[in-house]
Scaffold this motif. Structure first.
Motif, PDB file in Angstrom:
ATOM      1  N   ARG A  52       0.832  -1.207   0.000  1.00 40.28           N
ATOM      2  CA  ARG A  52       0.000   0.000   0.000  1.00 40.28           C
ATOM      3  C   ARG A  52       0.868   1.258   0.000  1.00 40.28           C
ATOM      4  NH1 ARG A  52      -4.515   2.323  -1.739  1.00 40.28           N
ATOM      5  NH2 ARG A  52      -5.393   3.775  -0.253  1.00 40.28           N
ATOM      6  N   HIS A  70     -10.074   8.156   7.505  1.00 39.06           N
ATOM      7  CA  HIS A  70      -9.291   7.498   6.455  1.00 39.06           C
ATOM      8  C   HIS A  70     -10.189   6.720   5.488  1.00 39.06           C
ATOM      9  CE1 HIS A  70      -9.715   4.284   9.409  1.00 39.06           C
ATOM     10  NE2 HIS A  70      -9.454   3.425   8.435  1.00 39.06           N
ATOM     11  N   LEU A  71     -11.457   6.515   5.849  1.00 36.92           N
ATOM     12  CA  LEU A  71     -12.410   5.848   4.958  1.00 36.92           C
ATOM     13  C   LEU A  71     -13.352   6.859   4.292  1.00 36.92           C
ATOM     14  CD1 LEU A  71     -13.377   2.720   7.078  1.00 36.92           C
ATOM     15  CD2 LEU A  71     -11.755   2.861   5.179  1.00 36.92           C
ATOM     16  N   TRP A  97      -8.201  -0.730   3.459  1.00 37.76           N
ATOM     17  CA  TRP A  97      -8.166   0.716   3.268  1.00 37.76           C
ATOM     18  C   TRP A  97      -9.349   1.104   2.405  1.00 37.76           C
ATOM     19  CZ3 TRP A  97      -3.919  -2.230   1.581  1.00 37.76           C
ATOM     20  CH2 TRP A  97      -3.934  -2.552   0.234  1.00 37.76           C
ATOM     21  N   THR A 150      -5.255  10.365   1.990  1.00 37.56           N
ATOM     22  CA  THR A 150      -3.899   9.872   2.242  1.00 37.56           C
ATOM     23  C   THR A 150      -3.354  10.438   3.548  1.00 37.56           C
ATOM     24  OG1 THR A 150      -3.509   9.643  -0.120  1.00 37.56           O
ATOM     25  CG2 THR A 150      -1.570   9.692   1.294  1.00 37.56           C
ATOM     26  N   GLU A 187      -5.016   8.412   6.207  1.00 36.93           N
ATOM     27  CA  GLU A 187      -4.628   6.995   6.151  1.00 36.93           C
ATOM     28  C   GLU A 187      -3.225   6.771   6.696  1.00 36.93           C
ATOM     29  OE1 GLU A 187      -3.982   3.680   2.685  1.00 36.93           O
ATOM     30  OE2 GLU A 187      -5.687   5.040   2.458  1.00 36.93           O
ATOM     31  N   THR A 188      -2.339   7.721   6.476  1.00 35.37           N
ATOM     32  CA  THR A 188      -0.946   7.545   6.893  1.00 35.37           C
ATOM     33  C   THR A 188      -0.637   8.236   8.221  1.00 35.37           C
ATOM     34  OG1 THR A 188      -0.281   9.502   5.613  1.00 35.37           O
ATOM     35  CG2 THR A 188      -0.130   7.361   4.511  1.00 35.37           C
ATOM     36  N   SER A 240       0.409   5.844  11.276  1.00 39.59           N
ATOM     37  CA  SER A 240       0.942   4.559  10.833  1.00 39.59           C
ATOM     38  C   SER A 240       2.146   4.141  11.674  1.00 39.59           C
ATOM     39  CB  SER A 240       1.352   4.635   9.362  1.00 39.59           C
ATOM     40  OG  SER A 240       1.908   3.410   8.956  1.00 39.59           O
ATOM     41  N   GLN A 256       5.253   4.775   5.478  1.00 36.65           N
ATOM     42  CA  GLN A 256       3.981   5.501   5.454  1.00 36.65           C
ATOM     43  C   GLN A 256       4.066   6.788   6.271  1.00 36.65           C
ATOM     44  OE1 GLN A 256       0.569   3.066   6.194  1.00 36.65           O
ATOM     45  NE2 GLN A 256       0.929   1.840   4.376  1.00 36.65           N
TER      46      GLN A 256
END
Length: 145
Positions: free
Chosen positions: A12, A56-57, A69, A99, A102-103, A106, A111
């Motif tokens: 990813r 993040h969704l 994801w 993004t 999402e990161t 992490s 990421q």
């Protein structure tokens, strides 16, 4: 199991980094007016994502809620390839927003590095907007909420 999880995260991360390189090139080609539009769109996307249970969704259909994801980056990336400037800018704003979230927290170094790159890009966009325009946008965002 840890090895599989790491492999998925690595894959990813590579996918997002490859997409980010294309996005950087596109951002360099944007004229100042379009950068200001993108900054405003990004602020709106961040505001909308912040209202979600799982930012993040953001932009992910509910039936994909349990996937590793979301599909927000894929949607944004596809929009980024549009012939229409407005659709491209919306795609860029969506991709950057998803993004970022999402990161954000992490546990994987690659990421986290991508997160720093996205933050730097967002800061550059924000700095491309004059202070008086930024305060007007912030006032509009506050009133809309």
């Amino acid at each position: 199991m840890h090895l599989i999880t790491r492999l998925i995260a690595l894959t990813r991360g590579m996918q997002l980094r490859r997409q980010f390189k294309e996005i950087e090139k596109m951002l360099e080609q944007l004229p100042p007016n379009s950068r200001r539009q993108l900054a405003a769109l990004s602020m709106r996307e961040f505001s909308n994502a912040a209202k979600c249970e799982y930012p993040h969704l953001y932009a992910t259909p509910p039936e994909e809620k349990y996937s590793p994801w979301g599909s927000g980056t894929a949607i944004g990336y596809e929009r980024m390839k549009s012939d229409s400037l407005q659709v491209r800018l919306r795609g860029l704003a969506l991709w950057l927003t998803v993004t970022f979230h999402e990161t954000k927290d992490s546990q994987y170094t690659d990421q986290r590095e991508l997160h720093r790159l996205v933050m730097r890009t967002l800061r550059t966009l924000k700095e491309s907007v004059p202070a008086n325009e930024m305060s007007q946008m912030m006032g509009t965002q506050t009133q809309a909420a």
